[in-house]
Every structure is written in structure tokens, then in C-alpha cells.
Design an enzyme around this catalytic site. Structure first.
Site, short mmCIF file in Angstrom:
data_model
loop_
_atom_site.label_atom_id
_atom_site.label_comp_id
_atom_site.label_asym_id
_atom_site.label_seq_id
_atom_site.Cartn_x
_atom_site.Cartn_y
_atom_site.Cartn_z
N GLY A 173 36.37 75.66 66.75
CA GLY A 173 36.66 74.29 67.13
C GLY A 173 35.97 73.29 66.22
O GLY A 173 35.11 73.66 65.41
N PRO A 195 33.47 70.19 64.89
CA PRO A 195 32.04 69.98 65.14
C PRO A 195 31.80 69.15 66.39
O PRO A 195 32.55 68.21 66.68
CB PRO A 195 31.57 69.21 63.88
CG PRO A 195 32.61 69.48 62.85
CD PRO A 195 33.89 69.67 63.59
N GLY A 196 30.76 69.49 67.13
CA GLY A 196 30.34 68.68 68.25
C GLY A 196 31.08 68.91 69.55
O GLY A 196 30.92 68.14 70.50
N LYS A 255 30.28 74.44 70.88
CA LYS A 255 30.41 75.89 70.67
C LYS A 255 29.08 76.61 70.89
O LYS A 255 29.02 77.62 71.58
CB LYS A 255 30.94 76.15 69.25
CG LYS A 255 32.30 75.55 68.96
CD LYS A 255 32.81 75.92 67.59
CE LYS A 255 31.98 75.31 66.48
NZ LYS A 255 32.02 73.83 66.45
N THR A 256 28.02 76.06 70.31
CA THR A 256 26.71 76.70 70.46
C THR A 256 26.25 76.69 71.91
O THR A 256 25.72 77.68 72.43
CB THR A 256 25.68 75.98 69.57
OG1 THR A 256 26.14 76.01 68.21
CG2 THR A 256 24.34 76.68 69.63
N SER A 297 53.39 71.01 58.42
CA SER A 297 53.82 70.48 59.71
C SER A 297 54.29 69.03 59.64
O SER A 297 54.74 68.49 60.65
CB SER A 297 52.70 70.60 60.74
OG SER A 297 51.57 69.86 60.34
N LYS A 320 46.76 68.29 68.42
CA LYS A 320 47.71 67.23 68.10
C LYS A 320 48.10 66.45 69.36
O LYS A 320 48.27 65.22 69.31
CB LYS A 320 48.95 67.83 67.44
CG LYS A 320 48.64 68.39 66.05
CD LYS A 320 49.83 69.09 65.41
CE LYS A 320 49.47 69.64 64.04
NZ LYS A 320 50.58 70.34 63.40
#
Length: 800
Positions: free
Chosen positions: A381, A383-384, A387-388, A703, A746
Site C-alpha cells: 500500500g 506510504p502512511g 502497514k507497519t 489505463s 481509483k
């Protein structure tokens, strides 16, 4: 060359006259000159002088033939490299007349003992080439006030007395001085005091140039006081060093004596026995594999033979320290409670319902089986997005210890698999270090930023991770340092990445991918209110009652200052508000603050994001794009420049795939204009320019195909497409609309820009249906199989 070859007269003179020169002795009017460096020579000194044979050997021979055996020494810094560089005009005003004793040549240098006689000043040059000869005079000091001279003389003598106990080397020089001069004679006293110091040569030359005795004493006294202070400090430092060394030596001898006494009494063991017993004690109660146990026993036997001071002993001891620190056969008990897991996930994360459900499913399988093993989860995903923290929550919900290390930028495979023992400073890999720290064989280990692995001549860490992460191989993981098989099959690996593109295929194939998309504004608001704002208040130590932020202000921060997919920038902005508010609270201790929307400019400055005006008009279409930072809207503009010739131009820093999509869109629309009610000859004469704004931002991917085709069709029809419609899809030359990726990102980007009518490929219908209901709510979505389906939505009047 011996003494006789240099100056036989000097040696003869030594035999007949060993007495010192008296003050009233006649001084020569013409003397030879030699420059010296390092420091000036004073009249009160008797010291050896070393000079180069070239060009001064001839000068010393000439001096030996003079009746007075004297020459003048002048200080020069830097010294001349050879005779050609010597410039007589650069000599200082005063030098020292010295008498020569014991001239000799040793080690390629000329040496002689110089006895200082008097200050000398050059009146004129008789020879400006070697040997240098000059006419000189001898400046005399005027009579100074006797009391002041005596006072300064006493001060100099007192300073010299202070210096003597601090540095015994000075005592010999003082004895020489007292043997040669009367203590009541102030001029030699001041010169002698200056010669005692270690002052720079330029400062000493100033003393030599000062003829009046009183002024000279005024210059010398500060130099001597400074020397006393330096000598005192040096003495204190030496005493401190000696004291510490003495303490260490005493402690060492006492320890050695204690060891011998204890050994004689049989109440202790030597270092080898103590180390071996400690390593054996660590293995008690642990299930060590037979091969590992055999290897450890061999190393323990080697340890008992080696001398404790040998390098091999240190290597073996270090190896055993690591090998016995691994928690062989120690496994933590998993807490396979789904209700507890849900509680932990809800407590730490707002929104992300689909991600939480996916993790609960993962844990449920483990609970049903009775254990969680052989699993590698990859959280992907922007940043921010957390995930961690999701990895930490998984560890907490299972009750397992958590160990995290970043592999971003790692270029050495030894970081994963360890160094060979033969290298100095060798260490095991990160996985062995993790097991030692967590003290169980089934922790949760997070490999952060796995998409940013590097490669170099030191190996490919991504390839080294294959053995680590493959459930079929990691039960026999081999660390190069330990050279022992470790069972990593019970470890739960959680990896994080921003994108999948840079992860090698074989490595990605071993992982279970869970995607974390960006947050919509409502989710960001909940996260900020429940987690981020309280955390910033706690970090600053501000009570909730004294500082608060309104809901409208929070939404304004999200919309105007932090539109990224994650919440890291949002947290930074809230931290900035808290810091500025704390300043105001300190200035007015009795006040409370509530931050409203109107206060944000004072705290954060002008908002970088404004409410976007959706571009509309002929040739303008809004596309949807995916980036590693989340989803984004992508306006596309097409215009006709002129009708002089046929042409097509692309701008906007587009990648190769996107350029191909534009060419396909241009070809398809050009060949099907009649079908879509455009002028069939429009592109035959028109030079068309297609632009994707934000030209500094690289863009790529297929796309945007239907978006580009729609912009070109709108231009050819000279008719604006339907407003507030966003679209994404790959277009083929035959007009088919193919599937794309990143549907969730999106859709979130479209909602963020208040676009509620979307066109998606029919092949992505399933992806859209899997989205949470709160994302699909209020959206009108058209699914297109062919470009004709897109045209019907954008130009609805064609249906009539």
C-alpha cells in the site's frame, strides 16, 4: 669530514680559551651571517646548532680563520631551501652574535655549539653571496628606572621558580645560567627567561628585537606565565594518567592473586571453565537438534584446549555465545482468540474493514488448525496507510513477540544469511539476531520496505530471502556464520511494500498479498479524531481540556493540507498545530484553546490544496490513475493547433506504455469517426496536441486509453463530454476495453474529488463488487466492454 677539515682554528682556540666571553670584550665589526629556523637564538644561550653543509660549510671555514671565531645567527621562517632562495633583505632587524665551539659533521649535517654573546644589527652587506659577510653594530639599552627593572626581575625569577618543580628539564638550564651570569644583571635574565619558553618563533623574535630591557621584560613576563600554566596543566594531566594506570595495575594484580588463591583452594574455575559452564547452562531444558548439539560440543571441547589470550579463543567463544543464545525448541503459545484479535485491530485501526476481515480469516485458519506456521504475509500500500502498525497488531493479537528490521536499500546478502566465521568482525544474519532477541522460535518478524531491496557485488539479498521465506525450505534455513540448520517454519513473516513492480517474481510468488489502499476523507477524520490528535496531545503533555480541535477544523486540515493516501502527512500537520498552540498556552497559562477552521491559516499557513475546479469543455476528460502513493485523478486535454497538415503531438512526461496508449487511441478514433458521428476528414488536415497536465510528474500505464480516446473524440465532434464523469480502462485497436488494476485506489481518488459517476471496464466488475459498501455508496458506475459503451455515457444525446 672531521673537526680539523671544517675549522682547525676553532679547535685550537678551544684548547687555549675555554672561558666565556666577557661583556667588555671587543666585538667584531664584520661577521659572517647564517640563517636559522624554528626559533631565534638568544644571547643568554649556549646550544648546539645544526645546519646544512650546502652552502654553510664554507662560511664555517672562514669563521674558523677569524681571530674572534664568531658569526651572526638570524631567524628566518620559513627557512631558505637553498642558497639561491636566501634573500638577505628578508632577515629580521636583530640577530645574535655567537662564538663557535666544537664544529663537526655527522649524518650529513654540520653541527657546532653556539655561545650567545650579544644582540647584533646589520649596517650593510659586504658580500650578498655565500659566504655572507656583513658590517654590524651592537645596540645598547638605555638606562631604565632601577626599581621597575628590579620588580620585573623578581617577577621573572619567581615565575622561573614556579616552572622548575613542574618541569625538571628546566633545572639544568637554570644552573647553566646562574654559572654564567650575575642574577642582578637584568638583560641576560630577560633573554634567558624568553629562551625557556616554547612560544612561537615570531613572538620570540619580537623579544629579540626589543632592545630596552624594561620593555623586553614586559614582553617576556606574559610568555613565561603562559609557560607556567601550560606546564602546570601538563603536570596535572600526567598525574591523572599515572593515577589511573596505577589503579588498573593494582586491580589487575589483585585479581590475578585472587584467581591463584581461589584455584589453590578449589573454590573457583578459570575463565575457560566458567565460559564453558555458562554455555552448557544455556542449553539446559532446550531441544537442540542432534547435528547442532554435536557441533556445539565440538566447539566446547576446542574452547577447553585453547589459551584464553589467543585470537582463536575469542573467535570460538563468540561463536558459542551466538549458538547457545538461540532459543532451540522454545515456542511461545499463540492466543488464537478471534474476538481478542478483532478487539486489538479495532482498537489500533479505524476503517480498513476489508483488511481486518482478511487478517481475521488468516487467523481463523490458524485457530482451526491449532497453529499458525509457514505463512508469509505481504502488506502492499501507499506510504502512511499503516502497514507497519498492522504487522504489530497481528503480533499483539497472537500474543507473539514482534521484531522488525528494514531491508530497504540492503545490498549485502550477508545481512540476511550472515558472514563466514573466517572474517574478522563476522556476525550472524538478521534472522539469527532476531531469534536471540525475542527468545522464542515462533515470533512475528517484519521485513519492512521489501520492494526497495538492492543488489551489488556483495550478492543479491532478494535471492537470499527466497530460502528464508519459502515454507518448503525455511525449516532447514542455513546461516553462514553458525553453519547450523535453523527451523524458521514456525515464524510468521510479515513483509511491507509500496508497490509490487520491483519485487522479483520468485520472491513475490512465496507471499500472500494483502493490499492496503488509501483512506477516504471520512476514514481519515475518524483516524485523526481517535488516534492522531490524542497521540499528539500526549506527546506534548497537553491536557485535553486545555487544547481541542473542532470537527470542522479537522476536516479542513484533511481537505486542504493532507490529501495523500495515508495519514502520515495529516499527523505531521496536527503535530505542527499542537506545537504552535503550546507556545500560546505558555504565554497565557490560564487560557484554553479550541482550534477552528478560521485559525488554521495562523497555525499551518495557506492551504496547499484548494477545492479543484473540474475541467470541462471540448477535448477535456477526467481519467483515473494509480500511483505508488495511491489513486489520483488525471485530467487529459486535446486541442487542434492548425489545419495545415496532419499531425499528432504528445506532452506531459509520459512513459512508453502511456505513449503507446495515446497512439492507439488516436488510430482508433481516426478510423471510426463516422461511427461516432464525427467529421470523417477531421484528422486528415488537423494537427492535434494531446496533453496530460502536471508535466513534471512521470506517468505511465495503459489505463488512460479510453480517457485519451474520449478527449480526441470530443475534439473531433467539437462537443463537450458529459461533466463530472471519471473513467479508466485500457483500449485496444479494435475498440475493446480491457481490465486495469488499482480499482479501489481509483475509486477512492474519485470520491476524494467529489466525482460520483465512473466508467470502469466490464472485466473489473468483480473488483468493484468486492469493495466495501461505504466506498460504493452514492456512486453511479458504468461498465464498458467496448469503446462504444464509453461514448454512449459521455454523449447521451446520441441515444435519442
Amino acid at each position: 669530514m672531521n673537526d680539523q677539515e671544517i675549522a682547525p682554528e676553532i679547535v685550537e682556540e678551544e684548547a687555549s680559551a675555554n672561558s666565556l666571553a666577557l661583556p667588555d670584550q671587543t666585538l667584531p665589526d664584520q661577521v659572517y651571517v647564517i640563517p636559522i629556523h624554528n626559533r631565534p637564538f638568544f644571547p643568554a644561550q649556549v646550544l648546539p646548532v645544526v645546519v646544512n653543509p650546502e652552502p654553510w660549510a664554507e662560511t664555517l671555514k672562514r669563521v674558523g680563520k677569524t681571530p674572534h671565531h664568531s658569526l651572526a645567527l638570524f631567524y628566518m621562517d620559513p627557512p631558505p631551501e637553498d642558497a639561491e632562495d636566501f634573500d638577505p633583505d628578508k632577515l629580521p632587524e636583530h640577530g645574535t652574535l655567537v662564538r663557535i665551539h666544537h664544529a663537526s659533521q655527522e649524518g650529513g649535517k654540520l653541527q657546532f655549539v653556539a655561545q650567545g654573546l650579544a644582540r647584533v644589527r646589520i649596517r650593510g652587506w659586504l658580500s650578498r653571496k655565500p659566504p655572507y659577510l656583513a658590517e654590524v653594530d651592537y645596540p645598547k639599552s638605555a638606562q631604565d628606572p632601577r626599581d621597575e627593572v628590579k620588580a620585573y626581575g623578581m617577577a621573572l625569577i619567581n615565575a622561573i621558580k614556579e616552572l622548575l618543580p613542574l618541569n625538571p628539564l628546566y633545572s639544568e638550564e637554570l644552573k647553566n645560567y646562574l654559572n654564567r651570569f650575575s642574577p642582578n644583571d637584568p638583560s641576560p635574565l630577560s633573554d634567558f627567561a624568553a629562551a625557556l619558553t616554547t612560544a612561537p618563533g615570531n613572538e620570540l623574535q619580537e623579544v629579540l628585537d626589543t632592545v630596552p630591557v624594561l620593555k623586553r621584560m614586559e614582553k617576556v613576563l606574559p610568555l613565561l606565565r603562559k609557560e607556567v600554566e601550560v606546564a602546570r596543566l601538563q603536570s596535572e594531566l600526567s598525574a591523572e594518567v599515572n593515577r589511573k594506570i596505577g589503579e588498573h595495575q593494582r586491580e589487575f594484580f589483585l585479581k590475578e592473586q585472587l584467581k591463584i588463591i581461589q584455584r589453590e583452594l578449589g573454590i573457583t574455575k578459570d575463565d575457560r571453565s566458567a565460559d564453558a559452564d555458562e554455555f552448557r547452562a544455556r542449553l539446559e531444558g532446550r531441544t537442540v537438534p542432534a547435528a547442532a548439539r554435536k557441533r556445539i560440543d565440538e566447539e566446547l571441547n576446542k574452547l577447553s584446549i585453547l589459551e584464553t589470550g589467543s585470537p582463536e579463543y575469542a573467535v570460538t567463544r563468540n561463536y558459542l555465545d551466538w549458538a547457545t543464545s538461540i532459543p532451540w525448541g522454545v515456542y511461545g503459545k499463540d492466543r488464537l482468540d478471534l474476538a481478542h484479535a478483532r478487539k486489538v485491530l479495532d482498537q489500533h485501526h479505524a476503517g480498513m474493514d476489508d483488511i481486518k476481515a482478511r487478517i481475521i480469516e488468516f487467523l481463523a485458519v490458524g485457530a482451526f488448525k491449532g497453529e499458525i506456521a509457514g505463512s508469509i504475509v505481504l502488506l502492499v500500500g501507499p506510504p502512511g496507510v499503516g502497514k507497519t502498525s498492522v504487522g504489530k497488531s497481528i503480533a499483539e493479537s497472537l500474543g507473539r513477540p514482534f521484531y522488525r528490521f528494514s531491508v530497504g536499500g540492503m545490498r549485502d546478502e550477508a545481512e540476511i544469511k550472515g558472514h563466514r566465521r573466517t572474517y574478522i568482525g563476522a556476525l550472524p544474519g538478521k534472522l539469527v539476531q532476531a531469534l536471540k532477541e525475542v527468545e522464542v522460535m515462533n515470533p512475528v518478524i517484519m521485513l519492512d520496505e521489501i520492494d526497495k531491496l538492492g543488489a551489488s557485488h556483495q550478492g543479491d539479498p532478494a535471492s537470499a530471502l527466497l530460502e528464508t521465506l519459502d515454507p518448503e525450505q525455511n525449516a532447514e534455513f542455513l546461516d553462514h556464520y553458525l553453519d547450523l540448520r535453523l527451523d524458521l517454519s514456525k515464524v510468521l513473516f510479515v513483509c511491507t511494500a509500496n508497490t509490487l513492480d520491483s519485487i522479483p517474481g520468485p520472491l513475490l510468488d512465496r507471499m500472500e498479498v494483502i493490499r492496503l489502499s488509501g483512506y477516504i476523507a471520512e476514514e481519515k477524520f475518524a483516524i485523526a479524531k481517535r488516534h492522531l490528535w490524542p497521540r499528539q496531545l500526549e506527546k506534548a503533555g497537553v491536557p485535553k481540556k486545555r487544547l481541542s480541535i473542532g470537527d470542522a477544523a479537522l476536516k479542513a486540515v484533511i481537505e486542504g493540507y493532507a490529501r495523500e493516501a495515508g495519514v502520515r502527512q495529516l499527523e505531521k500537520q496536527l503535530g505542527k498545530i499542537v506545537r504552535k498552540a503550546v507556545v500560546r498556552l505558555l504565554e497565557a497559562p490560564d487560557t484554553t484553546l479550541k482550534i477552528g477552521p478560521k485559525d488554521l491559516e495562523d497555525y499551518l499557513g495557506m492551504a496547499p490544496f484548494r477545492k479543484e475546479q473540474h475541467l470541462a469543455g471540448v477535448g477535456i476528460v477526467t481519467g483515473l490513475a494509480w500511483t505508488s502513493l495511491g489513486g489520483a485523478t488525471l485530467p487529459i486535454e486535446a486541442t487542434r493547433i492548425h489545419t495545415l497538415n496532419r499531425g499528432f503531438k504528445l506532452t506531459g512526461k509520459l512513459g512508453e506504455v502511456m505513449k503507446e496508449s495515446a497512439e492507439i487511441a488516436y488510430s482508433y478514433v481516426s478510423s471510426h469517426l463516422k461511427q461516432y458521428k464525427g467529421d470523417p476528414g477531421f484528422f486528415d488536415q488537423a494537427f492535434v496536441h494531446l496533453h496530460v497536465p502536471e508535466g513534471a510528474t512521470p506517468k505511465d500505464g495503459p489505463s488512460a486509453g479510453i480517457s485519451m480516446a474520449s478527449a480526441l473524440l470530443s475534439l473531433a465532434r467539437n462537443q463537450a463530454p458529459k461533466q463530472d464523469v471519471a473513467m479508466t480502462g485500457e483500449l485496444t485497436l479494435t475498440g475493446q476495453v480491457l481490465a486495469i488494476g488499482g480499482v479501489r485506489e481509483k475509486v477512492i481518488a474519485a470520491r476524494r474529488q467529489k466525482l460520483f459517476e465512473l466508467i470502469l471496464p466490464e472485466a473489473n466488475r468483480g473488483d468493484f463488487e468486492e469493495l466495501p459498501d461505504y466506498l460504493k455508496e452514492g456512486l453511479t458506475v458504468h461498465f464498458a466492454k467496448r469503446f462504444a459503451d464509453v461514448a454512449k455515457v459521455l454523449f447521451p444525446q446520441d441515444r435519442a
